[in-house]
Scaffold this active site. Structure first.
Site, PDB file in Angstrom:
ATOM      1  N   TYR A 134       3.740   6.158  10.924  1.00 17.83           N
ATOM      2  CA  TYR A 134       2.919   5.016  10.476  1.00 17.83           C
ATOM      3  C   TYR A 134       3.763   3.985   9.731  1.00 17.83           C
ATOM      4  O   TYR A 134       3.634   2.779   9.938  1.00 17.83           O
ATOM      5  CB  TYR A 134       1.788   5.519   9.577  1.00 17.83           C
ATOM      6  CG  TYR A 134       0.695   4.500   9.325  1.00 17.83           C
ATOM      7  CD1 TYR A 134       0.844   3.495   8.385  1.00 17.83           C
ATOM      8  CD2 TYR A 134      -0.498   4.534  10.050  1.00 17.83           C
ATOM      9  CE1 TYR A 134      -0.141   2.542   8.167  1.00 17.83           C
ATOM     10  CE2 TYR A 134      -1.504   3.600   9.835  1.00 17.83           C
ATOM     11  CZ  TYR A 134      -1.311   2.607   8.887  1.00 17.83           C
ATOM     12  OH  TYR A 134      -2.308   1.664   8.691  1.00 17.83           O
ATOM     13  N   PRO A 148      -4.615  -0.724  18.717  1.00 16.11           N
ATOM     14  CA  PRO A 148      -4.321  -1.129  17.337  1.00 16.11           C
ATOM     15  C   PRO A 148      -4.421  -0.001  16.306  1.00 16.11           C
ATOM     16  O   PRO A 148      -4.050  -0.181  15.157  1.00 16.11           O
ATOM     17  CB  PRO A 148      -5.353  -2.214  17.054  1.00 16.11           C
ATOM     18  CG  PRO A 148      -6.461  -1.935  18.001  1.00 16.11           C
ATOM     19  CD  PRO A 148      -5.845  -1.329  19.219  1.00 16.11           C
ATOM     20  N   TYR A 175      -9.416   5.192   7.493  1.00 20.48           N
ATOM     21  CA  TYR A 175      -9.626   5.511   8.916  1.00 20.48           C
ATOM     22  C   TYR A 175     -10.696   6.598   8.948  1.00 20.48           C
ATOM     23  O   TYR A 175     -10.474   7.691   8.438  1.00 20.48           O
ATOM     24  CB  TYR A 175      -8.337   6.038   9.550  1.00 20.48           C
ATOM     25  CG  TYR A 175      -7.267   4.997   9.751  1.00 20.48           C
ATOM     26  CD1 TYR A 175      -6.463   4.545   8.696  1.00 20.48           C
ATOM     27  CD2 TYR A 175      -7.035   4.452  11.012  1.00 20.48           C
ATOM     28  CE1 TYR A 175      -5.486   3.591   8.883  1.00 20.48           C
ATOM     29  CE2 TYR A 175      -6.047   3.495  11.217  1.00 20.48           C
ATOM     30  CZ  TYR A 175      -5.278   3.069  10.139  1.00 20.48           C
ATOM     31  OH  TYR A 175      -4.305   2.119  10.334  1.00 20.48           O
ATOM     32  N   LYS A 185       0.828  -0.880  15.382  1.00 20.87           N
ATOM     33  CA  LYS A 185       2.220  -0.989  15.845  1.00 20.87           C
ATOM     34  C   LYS A 185       2.541  -2.278  16.598  1.00 20.87           C
ATOM     35  O   LYS A 185       3.712  -2.628  16.747  1.00 20.87           O
ATOM     36  CB  LYS A 185       2.542   0.193  16.770  1.00 20.87           C
ATOM     37  CG  LYS A 185       2.639   1.515  16.031  1.00 20.87           C
ATOM     38  CD  LYS A 185       3.743   1.487  14.986  1.00 20.87           C
ATOM     39  CE  LYS A 185       3.568   2.577  13.935  1.00 20.87           C
ATOM     40  NZ  LYS A 185       4.288   2.259  12.705  1.00 20.87           N
ATOM     41  N   HIS A 223       0.832  -1.204   0.000  1.00 21.98           N
ATOM     42  CA  HIS A 223       0.000   0.000   0.000  1.00 21.98           C
ATOM     43  C   HIS A 223       0.869   1.256   0.000  1.00 21.98           C
ATOM     44  O   HIS A 223       1.862   1.337   0.718  1.00 21.98           O
ATOM     45  CB  HIS A 223      -0.930   0.021   1.224  1.00 21.98           C
ATOM     46  CG  HIS A 223      -2.084  -0.920   1.099  1.00 21.98           C
ATOM     47  ND1 HIS A 223      -3.132  -0.938   1.988  1.00 21.98           N
ATOM     48  CD2 HIS A 223      -2.355  -1.872   0.174  1.00 21.98           C
ATOM     49  CE1 HIS A 223      -4.006  -1.857   1.618  1.00 21.98           C
ATOM     50  NE2 HIS A 223      -3.558  -2.447   0.520  1.00 21.98           N
TER      51      HIS A 223
HETATM   52  C1  PHB Z   1      -5.714  -4.796  10.297  1.00 21.51           C
HETATM   53  O1  PHB Z   1      -5.680  -4.963   9.067  1.00 21.51           O
HETATM   54  O2  PHB Z   1      -6.047  -5.690  11.107  1.00 21.51           O
HETATM   55  C2  PHB Z   1      -5.349  -3.429  10.858  1.00 21.51           C
HETATM   56  C3  PHB Z   1      -4.759  -2.486  10.024  1.00 21.51           C
HETATM   57  C4  PHB Z   1      -4.435  -1.235  10.530  1.00 21.51           C
HETATM   58  C5  PHB Z   1      -4.706  -0.937  11.862  1.00 21.51           C
HETATM   59  C6  PHB Z   1      -5.295  -1.896  12.698  1.00 21.51           C
HETATM   60  C7  PHB Z   1      -5.618  -3.150  12.193  1.00 21.51           C
HETATM   61  O3  PHB Z   1      -4.404   0.301  12.356  1.00 21.51           O
END
Ligand code: PHB
Ligand code: APR
Length: 392
Positions: free
Chosen positions: A385, A293, A201, A297, A72
């Site tokens: 990130y 989450p 997000y 990280k 990505h």
């Molecule tokens: C996930 O794909 O499980 C995932 C991705 C990004 C995050 C949290 C979980 O910030």
């Protein structure tokens, strides 16, 4: 039983450390309390920093990741009916991230270890770490219905937040730092192609939502819910309706729906245990720290801990130099605290306050507006990130 490094825990941290040490010619044994089936199917994270991909590639564990991982170039921030792309390569000088489920990393590492070693014992529950201050520390464990001991030169506590390794740290020198968030995540897996190329997000007054994925035909999505939520109270229809409401924007975009194949609620906490070493016992991964989450990280921190630990143990084994292992805790914690800060900031910026604090809500929007208007603010988010550099 005797070995050079006893590893407690067969999650990503323990398995990757074992792979790295084995490739360096250092004997080790992994003790995992659960079954292979259980550890390979625990739904967890899925977002890999470039450093994590590099670490797996360097120890010959990235075969499937190379072909099935989804690279990505950024993420989308969605708020106030708007959508904003954060372009990682532009903002970080070329860095990207990769989606590849933690379950698949565990499957890949377990298969390699069972085929090539070192020994990996399932349903082997560590009961205690004894004599960590000595040069022959011992793991007392139960396996095959018998209590046994594993005498080591070093012990790696990779047994996660609910493990037993931390119990061997003297209370007088241990410090813990905790923060519990007033909300949880309801996570689902669904057999439906993702409605987006990259992660979304979404911040809104109804609550946070995240659109992630596992493959071109499997979506992974999360909803902010109150602590104590029972996933059985959420029907598939209710989940999809709430997700659609939270992702809604003033543009032509539709959230595709499909059968939900997994559903669970996870509370959110920040936790750090200092130090990460006591004598010949070293902590790595969730055994030492937990992050919410939101910043993706947890897995990446576990990988950076064990990358450093493998280098430190290899140096001791090959040259007798303890310089790196003597700095292990300090070096890991410098990165742990930065990841903890970033995860805290992302979480506080994106989640609706249960008490409906209007001032906090405006602060969130101001932070998001700054990030989407300022190259420097966006670059700071992208740098964190995609992963800050390893401490050495
Ligand atoms: C996930 O794909 O499980 C995932 C991705 C990004 C995050 C949290 C979980 O910030
Ligand atoms: N004896 C042996 N094994 C144990 C014991 C014990 N007493 N206690 C726990 N374990 C095992 C657990 O069954 C688990 O498989 O230790 C392993 C710890 O793995 P994780 O909890 O996955 O922690 P870690 O390897 O550090 O990986 C961190 O996993 O939980 C996610 O979000 C977290 O993505 C992050 C990653």
């Amino acid at each position: 039983m005797r070995t050079t490094v006893g590893i407690i825990g067969g999650g990503p941290a323990g398995l990757l450390l074992a792979r790295m040490l084995h490739r360096a010619g250092i004997d080790c044994v992994v003790l995992e309390s659960r079954t292979r089936e259980y550890v390979e199917h625990r739904q967890r994270a899925g977002m890999l920093e470039q450093g994590t991909v590099d670490a797996l590639r360097a120890c010959g564990a990235a075969g499937r990741l190379e072909t099935e991982g989804l690279v990505h170039q950024g993420i989308e921030l969605r708020f106030a009916g708007e959508r904003h792309h954060i372009d990682f390569p532009v903002l970080t000088g070329g860095r990207t991230v990769t989606i590849y489920a933690q379950t698949e990393i565990v499957k890949d590492l377990v298969a390699l270890q069972l085929a090539e070693g070192p020994p990996l014992l399932f349903e082997a529950e560590a009961l205690a770490v004894e004599k960590p201050e000595s040069d022959a520390p011992v793991v007392r464990f139960r396996h095959g219905g018998r209590e046994q001991t594993l005498t080591c030169e070093w012990i790696a506590g990779c047994d996660g937040f609910h493990g037993i390794s931390r119990e061997a740290f003297p209370a007088a020198t241990s410090r813990t730092y905790e923060h519990d968030y007033p909300y949880s995540w309801l996570g689902i897996l669904a057999d439906v192609p993702p409605s987006c190329e990259e992660l979304i997000y979404a911040r809104g007054e109804r609550g946070f939502a995240l659109h992630s994925m596992r493959s071109p035909v499997v979506s992974r999505l999360y909803l902010q819910v109150p602590n104590g939520t029972d996933p059985d109270d959420w029907s598939d229809e209710r989940i999809w309706d709430e997700l659609a409401a939270r992702f809604a924007i003033d543009a032509d975009w539709t959230l595709e729906r499909g059968p939900i194949t997994a559903k669970s609620v996870t509370p959110m906490r920040s936790y750090v245990h200092e130090p990460m070493r006591h004598g010949r016992l070293l902590l790595a991964g969730d055994a030492a720290h937990i992050v919410p989450p939101t910043g993706a990280k947890g897995l990446n921190l576990a990988v950076s801990d064990v990358s450093l630990l493998a280098r430190a143990l290899t140096a001791v084994h090959r040259t007798g130099s303890t310089q790196l292992i003597d700095r292990y805790s300090k070096l890991c914690l410098s990165r742990v605290w930065q990841a903890t800060r970033f995860s805290y900031d992302m979480t506080r910026m994106l989640h609706a306050q249960p008490n409906g604090d209007a001032f906090e809500s405006r602060m969130q929007l101001a932070r998001l507006r700054r990030i989407t208007a300022s190259h420097h603010a966006a670059a700071e988010l992208a740098a964190n990130y995609t992963g800050l550099p390893l401490p050495v």
